[in-house]
Each structure stands twice: as C-alpha cells, then as structure tokens.
Write an enzyme that holds these catalytic residues in place. Sequence first.
Site, PDB file in Angstrom:
ATOM      1  N   ASP A 164      46.346  97.769  46.989  1.00 63.66           N
ATOM      2  CA  ASP A 164      46.190  99.449  47.471  1.00 63.66           C
ATOM      3  C   ASP A 164      47.746  99.871  47.349  1.00 63.66           C
ATOM      4  O   ASP A 164      47.977  99.155  47.944  1.00 63.66           O
ATOM      5  CB  ASP A 164      44.725 100.369  48.055  1.00 63.66           C
ATOM      6  CG  ASP A 164      43.505  99.621  47.283  1.00 63.66           C
ATOM      7  OD1 ASP A 164      43.695  99.386  46.613  1.00 63.66           O
ATOM      8  OD2 ASP A 164      42.469  99.242  48.366  1.00 63.66           O
ATOM      9  N   TYR A 188      44.129  87.350  54.158  1.00 65.20           N
ATOM     10  CA  TYR A 188      44.735  88.638  55.012  1.00 65.20           C
ATOM     11  C   TYR A 188      44.561  88.182  56.353  1.00 65.20           C
ATOM     12  O   TYR A 188      44.452  88.600  56.930  1.00 65.20           O
ATOM     13  CB  TYR A 188      43.676  90.162  54.429  1.00 65.20           C
ATOM     14  CG  TYR A 188      44.492  90.512  52.831  1.00 65.20           C
ATOM     15  CD1 TYR A 188      44.953  91.480  52.278  1.00 65.20           C
ATOM     16  CD2 TYR A 188      43.515  89.784  52.189  1.00 65.20           C
ATOM     17  CE1 TYR A 188      45.055  92.186  50.996  1.00 65.20           C
ATOM     18  CE2 TYR A 188      43.473  90.038  50.644  1.00 65.20           C
ATOM     19  CZ  TYR A 188      44.290  91.374  50.474  1.00 65.20           C
ATOM     20  OH  TYR A 188      44.821  91.758  48.944  1.00 65.20           O
TER      21      TYR A 188
END
Length: 276
Positions: free
Chosen positions: A56, A122
């Site tokens: 994003d 992540y």
Amino acid sequence: MHDTLRLRLDIAYDGTDFHGWARQQGGLRTVQQTIEDALTLVLRTEAHLTVAGRTDAGVHASGQVAHVDVPAVALDQRSIEGDPGRLVRRLAKLLPEDVRVFAVAEAPPAFDARFSALTRSYVYRVTTHPAGALPTRARDTAVWPKPVDLQAVQACADALVGLNNFAAFCRPKEHATTIRDVHSFAWSEVEPQLFEARITADAFCWNMVRALTATCLAVGEGRRAPEWPRELLRRDARAPEVPLAPARGLTLVEVAYPRDDALAARAEETRAMRAG
C-alpha cells in the site's frame, strides 16, 4: 536460448513518496510504474512486472520480488551481453534514490513471483516514546501514542497465529478469500520503547498486517481485553473497531520460494486456494 526469458528482480524501496506498488491511472507515482518505465527504456521493449506482494501507499520493502518476461534479443545489447545481472547497474543509473533493483537473474519458466511464493514476511517498527521516532528513522518507524506491555502484545500475537479466516482484519475484496495461514508473529523490544514485530504467512489480504499489528498494540496498551483477538477471528466481515497501524512502520522483508522443481505445483496450489 528461449525466444522469451523470464527474469526475477529483487527489489527494495522507501514507500513514503509512492502511491503504493501498483500502477495507477492519473499519473500517480508508483513503484511498479517507476521500475517498468526504467526497464522499458533499458531493454527497448515494453516491460510488465508481476510482483510477490502489492504494498500500500507508504509501505516499504527490502525483500520484494517480481518477475518480467522479455524477448531474449533484448539482452543482446552491448552493455548487457546476455547477462541479466548487468541490468542492476543500468537500472541504478535511471531509478530514483528511493527505489533499487538489487539483483536480476534468469528464472525458470515456471517461476511466478506471486503464485509460487511459499511465505511472505513483514517487519513492523513502532515507537511509544513521547518524543516520537528517531529523526533518521522517521520514515520507517510508526508512533503509537500510548505505552504498551510487551507480554500482552505478544500474547495477542500468539492468539492470531494459525490457519484462520481473517475477514475482521481485511478490507473486503470481491470474490477473494480471507483465509490465511499465519506461521509466526513475534514481537521484541529492540530499544527502550521501540518495538519490532515480524510476521510470516502464506499471504496477506488487503490491510491485514497493519490491522493485526494495531490489534496487538490496542491490547498491549490495555484498551482492549486479552480475549478480543479470538473474538475477532470468529467474525466473517471487516470489524470497523479494528484500527490500522500507520503505513510507515511496515516493511516487506522476505519472500520465500520452493525449489525450482516445485515452482509449478506451488503456483497451481496457490491459484486454487485464492479462488476458493
């Protein structure tokens, strides 16, 4: 040599000034558009990237992976001489400082950066210090306004590990499954009031990592009860009370793949799961 070659690109970027990974209409600056334009210029043929994970706006990457199919003759230029690795230096001269392609190599035809991936990992970096983030790390460190208890944060993360329907944590996407397998979710206090979370799963749906991270922090500050994450896992739709942690703290650090002889089977398996 094949008429068409599949190339694997290993990529890093600071997502602060990008409108996410995916190319968008209206001239918005994206990572995909930036790299594709540079590749097209160098290879003198139109380049279309397939990426392991679309990030994003504001999200970073140090271990992003993409693939691109190019005519073999595109690598026959004098400056490349058939060696895809030479593209690294060529691209470095064209790309802006906030995005880099660190490796380019020929990949097996069955390699698919998205569907062949086994896991994605992540790291989320966040400080609860009242002064905020260290200035030299302000672009990749989020700020949480309340102190948190690491033990409570980790207990929440433990409750979210496993194969579950994570609909409560995902922005809905039509005809897409929200069932994911979170392999691990570990928090550590790397410096006083500075926390890092590393989360690994087979894949993540839209906004999932930021929602999971914010859920842990909300429990860690005492705003939510310890049993809250298990309650959320019983939902079958996005829970509006689940906050999103700021994008700047999130970095895609690793994408793992199987052996070359298992790439095609993994891609077929993933496509079947994602269509379910």
